[in-house]
Scaffold this active site. Structure first.
Site, short mmCIF file in Angstrom:
data_model
loop_
_atom_site.label_atom_id
_atom_site.label_comp_id
_atom_site.label_asym_id
_atom_site.label_seq_id
_atom_site.Cartn_x
_atom_site.Cartn_y
_atom_site.Cartn_z
N ARG A 40 4.04 0.55 2.32
CA ARG A 40 4.13 -0.66 3.29
C ARG A 40 3.87 -1.77 2.56
O ARG A 40 2.69 -2.03 2.26
CB ARG A 40 3.38 -0.63 4.61
CG ARG A 40 3.49 -1.38 5.76
CD ARG A 40 2.78 -1.07 6.89
NE ARG A 40 1.55 -1.96 6.83
CZ ARG A 40 1.32 -3.10 7.22
NH1 ARG A 40 2.27 -3.88 7.68
NH2 ARG A 40 -0.02 -3.57 7.25
N ARG A 63 3.70 -6.85 12.66
CA ARG A 63 2.53 -6.78 13.16
C ARG A 63 1.46 -8.02 13.41
O ARG A 63 1.79 -9.00 12.89
CB ARG A 63 1.73 -5.66 12.19
CG ARG A 63 2.62 -4.43 12.06
CD ARG A 63 1.42 -3.53 11.20
NE ARG A 63 2.23 -2.22 11.03
CZ ARG A 63 1.72 -1.03 10.39
NH1 ARG A 63 0.58 -1.27 10.07
NH2 ARG A 63 2.59 0.12 10.62
N GLU A 78 -2.05 -3.21 12.66
CA GLU A 78 -1.28 -2.59 13.86
C GLU A 78 -2.09 -2.60 15.08
O GLU A 78 -3.43 -2.62 14.98
CB GLU A 78 -1.29 -0.97 13.30
CG GLU A 78 -0.42 -0.38 14.37
CD GLU A 78 0.42 0.79 13.48
OE1 GLU A 78 -0.17 1.38 12.63
OE2 GLU A 78 1.37 1.04 13.71
N ARG A 97 -5.66 5.63 0.65
CA ARG A 97 -4.57 4.55 0.76
C ARG A 97 -4.58 3.62 -0.52
O ARG A 97 -5.99 3.16 -0.69
CB ARG A 97 -4.95 3.64 2.33
CG ARG A 97 -4.42 4.42 3.30
CD ARG A 97 -3.14 4.02 3.66
NE ARG A 97 -2.55 4.87 4.79
CZ ARG A 97 -2.45 4.65 6.01
NH1 ARG A 97 -2.50 3.31 6.73
NH2 ARG A 97 -1.97 5.43 6.86
N THR A 147 5.51 8.04 10.33
CA THR A 147 6.04 6.94 10.00
C THR A 147 6.02 6.61 8.36
O THR A 147 6.32 5.69 7.74
CB THR A 147 5.39 5.70 10.77
OG1 THR A 147 4.10 5.77 10.49
CG2 THR A 147 5.63 5.87 12.34
N CYS A 188 0.88 10.70 9.53
CA CYS A 188 1.70 10.16 10.40
C CYS A 188 3.27 10.01 9.99
O CYS A 188 3.22 9.56 8.86
CB CYS A 188 1.46 8.65 10.67
SG CYS A 188 2.24 7.71 11.91
N ARG A 246 0.69 -1.29 0.01
CA ARG A 246 -0.06 0.16 0.01
C ARG A 246 0.73 1.18 0.21
O ARG A 246 2.08 1.14 0.40
CB ARG A 246 -0.93 0.11 1.28
CG ARG A 246 -0.41 -0.08 2.63
CD ARG A 246 -0.02 1.23 3.05
NE ARG A 246 0.26 1.54 4.67
CZ ARG A 246 0.99 2.29 5.32
NH1 ARG A 246 1.91 3.06 4.66
NH2 ARG A 246 0.94 2.19 6.82
N GLU A 254 -7.15 7.33 7.57
CA GLU A 254 -6.09 8.06 8.00
C GLU A 254 -5.20 9.16 7.23
O GLU A 254 -5.08 10.28 7.61
CB GLU A 254 -4.77 7.05 8.57
CG GLU A 254 -3.80 7.78 9.08
CD GLU A 254 -2.81 6.70 9.88
OE1 GLU A 254 -3.07 5.97 10.17
OE2 GLU A 254 -1.52 7.04 9.89
P1 ADP Z 1 -1.95 -0.31 6.90
O1 ADP Z 1 -1.28 -1.30 6.37
O2 ADP Z 1 -2.84 0.59 6.06
O3 ADP Z 1 -0.88 0.84 7.80
P2 ADP Z 1 -3.03 -1.90 9.01
O4 ADP Z 1 -1.66 -2.28 9.63
O5 ADP Z 1 -4.13 -1.41 9.98
O6 ADP Z 1 -2.90 -0.60 8.02
O7 ADP Z 1 -3.35 -2.99 8.02
C1 ADP Z 1 -4.72 -2.61 7.39
C2 ADP Z 1 -5.37 -4.09 6.76
O8 ADP Z 1 -4.43 -4.65 5.84
C3 ADP Z 1 -5.71 -5.06 7.91
O9 ADP Z 1 -6.76 -5.68 7.87
C4 ADP Z 1 -4.44 -6.04 7.84
O10 ADP Z 1 -4.72 -7.55 8.33
C5 ADP Z 1 -4.45 -6.30 6.32
N1 ADP Z 1 -3.32 -6.75 5.78
C6 ADP Z 1 -1.74 -6.14 5.79
N2 ADP Z 1 -0.98 -6.65 5.19
C7 ADP Z 1 -1.70 -7.87 4.82
C8 ADP Z 1 -1.29 -8.98 3.78
N3 ADP Z 1 0.00 -9.01 3.48
N4 ADP Z 1 -2.36 -9.87 3.39
C9 ADP Z 1 -3.47 -9.78 3.71
N5 ADP Z 1 -3.94 -8.74 4.38
C10 ADP Z 1 -3.02 -7.88 4.92
C1 CIR Z 2 1.44 4.81 17.52
O1 CIR Z 2 1.98 5.71 17.87
O2 CIR Z 2 1.48 3.52 18.06
C2 CIR Z 2 0.31 5.06 16.72
N1 CIR Z 2 0.00 6.27 16.58
C3 CIR Z 2 0.43 4.36 15.34
C4 CIR Z 2 1.84 4.80 14.60
C5 CIR Z 2 2.13 4.44 13.09
N2 CIR Z 2 2.92 3.10 13.52
C6 CIR Z 2 3.92 2.57 12.76
O3 CIR Z 2 4.68 1.98 13.24
N3 CIR Z 2 3.79 2.63 11.35
#
Ligand code: ADP
Ligand code: CIR
Length: 373
Positions: free
Chosen positions: A296, A325, A330, A245, A289, A287, A142, A241
């Protein structure tokens, strides 16, 4: 509705540039003391020294954002890993004394560093990391984009959300071929449909307390939604966020296919939408990060041997600049032994370098898993 910098969307008054109010400074003082005496391990706590705090506590951006708006999330959630968000794009410079060391600690990106120009590189460099489908459940890549002319969530009025959603969706609706899809607004979406999309890892979750404390969920669900193609291999989150995305995902470990699809999608969207990019930070995000490439790239992976010792897995991941994660993203736990492993750094590297870092890291982790006793 045009974006007026002089009118603060928080208080709906023309507060303009100036000083934080006495009330804000009082709240900051009380919260600072609590954070300082807490056992929080956030980067906010590590880098918000008394001297920096005193320097920054009276400042206010032209959008009306104060230090409180940037650190509220970390002040209310001591279990934050970072604890800060840029309430508007100006915060990265006005509160640089706090953001710079946090950005350096997270990405290894120094004050004097600059994000290189966008370089997706050859999209056919990456193969299938798990051709026998033994370890990798799925791959997702993403990136985030901020549309020029709109602020970040905390400064968005309901009309901003309606307008930006209309603009983004009209562009998404013009996509063709493998990117053709349908937009599903959160407003009016039946709860069971929403939950199903969340549980299947397609849709963002609701009520993230870190985002809520950062004032990023105001006017929810106005302007929020998800666009996806038939196969759900190309998806776009609208106004969660970040404004956008953009993501591609599919079962298995074919990183190359997912990357090629993502590069194609972003290239198409960039023809019709103008995104904010800074010389120093690359693509600008809410953010810190996510700054830079905003990429990511993750795999959902089963590592039964390595995961039997989580400290060891985390140390190994760190060695390859990867982040671990839980299965639902997250701040979640692993379900059924599935972990989310992704690149940690996104700033100071090109898009292709970020992908290479993730690809090499996961390959190495797989070698360790296969040779572990
Ligand atoms: P972001 O990746 O946008 O920072 P999250 O960590 O909250 O946010 O992940 C968003 C969603 O994407 C979650 O439901 C997570 O399980 C899903 N996700 C992340 N990586 C994968 C993957 N490799 N395969 C399937 N789902 C994924
Ligand atoms: C935190 O500080 O835990 C949240 N605001 C999420 C920060 C984003 N985390 C990351 O590692 N990409």
């Amino acid at each position: 509705m045009s974006l007026s910098k002089s009118k603060c969307t928080r208080c709906e008054e023309s507060c303009g540039k100036g000083k934080a109010s006495v009330d804000v400074i009082r709240k900051l003082e009380a919260a600072f003391d609590k954070l300082a005496s807490s056992n929080s391990t956030s980067l906010l706590k590590r880098y918000l020294t008394r001297t920096i705090f005193d320097d920054l506590k009276t400042r206010k951006t032209s959008f009306g954002s104060t230090l409180l708006d940037c650190i509220q999330s970390g002040l209310e959630n001591f279990d934050s890993s970072i604890g800060v968000y840029a309430a508007d794009p100006e915060c990265y410079s006005l509160f640089a004394e706090l953001f710079d060391p946090i950005i350096e600690a997270y990405h290894g990106f120094k004050k004097s560093d600059r994000q290189p120009p966008t370089a997706w590189g050859p999209v056919d460099t990456f193969a299938n990391l798990d051709p026998k489908d033994e370890y990798i459940v799925s791959t997702r890549i993403r990136c985030c984009r901020t549309v020029k002319g709109y602020p970040f969530n905390p400064c968005m009025a309901a009309d901003h959300y309606r307008e930006i959603e209309r603009q983004i969706v009209s562009v998404l609706n013009e996509l063709s071929g493998e990117y053709r899809g349908i937009y599903h607004p959160l407003t009016g979406m039946p709860k069971d449909v929403q939950q199903n999309l969340i549980d299947s890892h397609y849709l963002f979750k609701e009520g993230d307390r870190f985002l809520q404390s950062a004032n990023a969920c105001r006017h929810w669900p106005t302007g929020r939604g998800i666009f996806f193609n038939d196969k759900k291999t190309f998806l776009v989150w609208v106004c969660e966020e970040d404004h956008l995305r953009i993501m591609c995902m599919q079962p298995g470990g074919n990183v190359g296919e997912v990357y090629r699809r993502l590069v194609g999608a972003v290239t198409e969207l960039e023809k019709k939408l103008t995104f904010i990019r800074s010389d120093r930070f690359g693509y600008v995000t809410f953010c810190p990060t996510n700054l830079g490439t905003t990429i990511r790239a993750s795999v959902h992976i089963k590592l039964p041997k390595l995961a039997s010792n989580m400290d060891k897995l985390k140390n190994l991941a760190e060695k390859y600049h990867l982040q671990v994660r839980g299965t639902a993203g997250e701040h979640t736990e692993s379900e059924g032994g599935v972990y989310d492993l992704s690149n940690k750094r996104r700033l100071g590297l090109t898009e292709h370098e970020v992908m290479k870092e993730m690809y090499t890291g996961i390959s190495e982790i797989l070698k360790h898993e296969k040779s572990a006793k």
